[in-house]
Design a protein around this motif. Structure first.
Motif, PDB file in Angstrom:
ATOM      1  N   ARG A  48       0.846  -1.190   0.000  1.00 38.01           N
ATOM      2  CA  ARG A  48       0.000   0.000   0.000  1.00 38.01           C
ATOM      3  C   ARG A  48       0.883   1.242   0.000  1.00 38.01           C
ATOM      4  NH1 ARG A  48      -2.397   1.569   4.229  1.00 38.01           N
ATOM      5  NH2 ARG A  48      -1.402   0.119   5.654  1.00 38.01           N
ATOM      6  N   ARG A  65       0.980   5.941  -0.365  1.00 37.99           N
ATOM      7  CA  ARG A  65       0.368   7.262  -0.533  1.00 37.99           C
ATOM      8  C   ARG A  65       1.396   8.181  -1.174  1.00 37.99           C
ATOM      9  NH1 ARG A  65      -3.585   9.281   3.017  1.00 37.99           N
ATOM     10  NH2 ARG A  65      -3.254  11.242   1.889  1.00 37.99           N
ATOM     11  N   CYS A  89       2.681  11.921  -1.669  1.00 35.57           N
ATOM     12  CA  CYS A  89       2.514  13.167  -0.916  1.00 35.57           C
ATOM     13  C   CYS A  89       3.346  14.276  -1.558  1.00 35.57           C
ATOM     14  CB  CYS A  89       2.973  12.981   0.524  1.00 35.57           C
ATOM     15  SG  CYS A  89       2.156  11.597   1.335  1.00 35.57           S
ATOM     16  N   ALA A  99      -0.778  11.569   6.365  1.00 36.67           N
ATOM     17  CA  ALA A  99      -0.848  10.226   5.773  1.00 36.67           C
ATOM     18  C   ALA A  99      -0.190   9.167   6.649  1.00 36.67           C
ATOM     19  CB  ALA A  99      -0.201  10.237   4.384  1.00 36.67           C
ATOM     20  N   ASP A 150      -2.233   6.421   8.151  1.00 36.37           N
ATOM     21  CA  ASP A 150      -2.671   5.247   7.369  1.00 36.37           C
ATOM     22  C   ASP A 150      -1.717   4.060   7.494  1.00 36.37           C
ATOM     23  OD1 ASP A 150      -4.656   6.870   6.508  1.00 36.37           O
ATOM     24  OD2 ASP A 150      -3.843   7.192   4.482  1.00 36.37           O
TER      25      ASP A 150
END
Ligand code: GLY
Length: 423
Positions: A119, A121, A123, A132, A135
């Motif tokens: 997974r 993110r 940024c 974030a 998460d």
């Protein structure tokens, strides 16, 4: 056949060493090359990002093939310029090379095409990145989006350390590479490096190895470009190789071609072997360094027809490459201070002595002055490689040669291959 090889590190020295053994080669020029390569080929002066100069040089020498070593030449568009000039090139275009030059692109690409990965993110500013973190759980993986010579990853053990890594990235700690960062879920497993060739249509596996990314023994210290490798690596079972080929390699080559950027060259799949199967850590648009060194030590086949076949769309005509049964080990000797600010300029003695047929010392960051003395000129300086009937013998030979090189200002890991020995 006349070949221009672009780059100057240990990877390119190993490629030059292997290419020079080919009976097909009549002239080999490396640009800019290094002092270790000087005995194998001619050296030119252009850096990997001096695209127009390199194209001009390829034209002047009527090169049949240009081989791109480092990622910065890929990102600078050298393959695109050579394609325009009608000169065959081993190495992807800048668009296909985004699989390495943008970690954010690659994460989104993996998601679009269902390639197994962690997974993430993306940024674009500090505040988004702080938020974030919620998460994810520790350890946190903070990665620069762009090219950072293998040093653009911080594994932060807790939230304050992750915030510090985010601050550092947005304050220029990774240079331009860190203007966008990727936060990733940490994946448990055993790391591996697998290589695959492609001509834009066909792909072929081209060996595997295991690298040691941390600076110091016992997987301690900061991440580096790689402190040592060995091959074959037992993590690559038959099943794992097959899964990586089906789930990552073939899908990635097919997908990047579908997206309009067919891939010609070698794709380096850095993966984690997990309980749920292989997961992509990163793609790189080139051979690994120092993975290439151990692959070249073990490759029995002539490499030149493979490089040419990738450049000219004829990979389907090539048989699988033949590898020696021997094991190979590479120990990186680095300058003190690496991967931060390496101390350069110190004199190295004994690197070019004859260590016998099983040992080869590739130069990575060296220079030779008018006094003839070899000096450290970079972070990773020498790659001491050896082969043996098994890992123990290959390691003994490699570390025997390391001990015979006089360089008090250097350091190296003493545990290369520990995972295989611990099995
Ligand atoms: N050895 C890892 C790399 O080449 O990025």
């Amino acid at each position: 056949m006349k070949i221009l090889l672009v780059g100057s590190g240990g990877r390119e020295h190993a490629l030059a060493w292997k290419i020079a053994q080919s009976p097909l080669v009549t002239r080999l020029v490396a640009s800019p090359g290094n002092p270790g390569m000087a005995g194998l080929c001619e050296l030119a002066e252009w850096k990997p990002t001096e695209v127009a100069r390199l194209v001009q040089l390829a034209r002047e020498m009527a090169a049949d093939l240009v081989v791109i070593g480092p990622e910065m030449a890929v990102a600078a568009g050298l393959a695109d310029a050579l394609e325009e000039a009608g000169i065959p090139c081993f190495g992807p275009t800048a668009a296909a090379g985004r699989l390495e030059s943008s970690k954010a692109f690659t994460k989104a690409f993996a998601e679009r095409h269902h390639l197994p990965t962690s997974r993430y993110r993306i940024c674009e500013d500090r505040e988004t990145a702080y938020a974030a973190l919620a998460d994810f759980s520790p350890p946190y993986v903070v990665k620069a989006d762009g090219l950072a010579a293998g040093k653009g990853v911080v594994i932060a053990q807790d939230e304050p350390a992750a915030r510090a890594a985010i601050d550092d990235a947005f304050s220029g700690g990774f240079g331009d590479a860190g203007q966008v960062i990727v936060l990733e879920e940490f994946i448990e497993g055993e790391i591996g490096s697998l290589f695959a060739l492609s001509d834009g249509k066909t792909s072929k596996l081209f060996g595997w190895a295991q690298d040691h990314k941390r600076a110091f023994d016992g997987e301690q210290g900061p991440n580096t470009g790689g402190m040592g490798t060995y091959s074959p690596a037992p993590v690559f079972t038959y099943d794992l190789v097959e899964q990586v080929d089906e789930r990552l390699v073939k899908r990635a080559f097919h997908a990047i071609a579908q997206e309009g950027a067919p891939y010609r060259g070698v794709l380096f799949v850095e993966l984690m072997a997990t309980r749920d199967g292989p997961k992509l850590v990163e793609f790189n648009a080139r051979f690994g360094d120092p993975e290439c060194q151990v692959l070249m030590m073990r490759l029995e086949s002539d490499i030149v027809p493979y490089l040419m076949a990738c450049a000219t769309g004829r990979l389907h005509e090539m048989p699988d490459p033949v590898w020696r049964d021997d094991w190979a080990v590479c120990v990186v000797m680095a300058a003190r201070g690496y991967p931060g600010k390496p101390e350069t300029g110190s004199v190295i003695r004994g690197a070019d002595q004859d260590f016998g047929p099983h040992v080869h010392v590739f130069h990575a960051g060296t220079t030779k002055g008018e006094d003839g003395a070899l000096r450290a000129a970079g972070g990773r300086v020498l790659n001491v490689c050896a082969t043996g009937r098994d890992l123990v013998e290959a390691r003994e030979r490699a570390y025997g040669a390391v001990a015979a090189i006089e360089w008090p200002e250097g350091f190296h890991r003493t545990d290369i291959g520990w995972r295989a020995l611990a099995r």
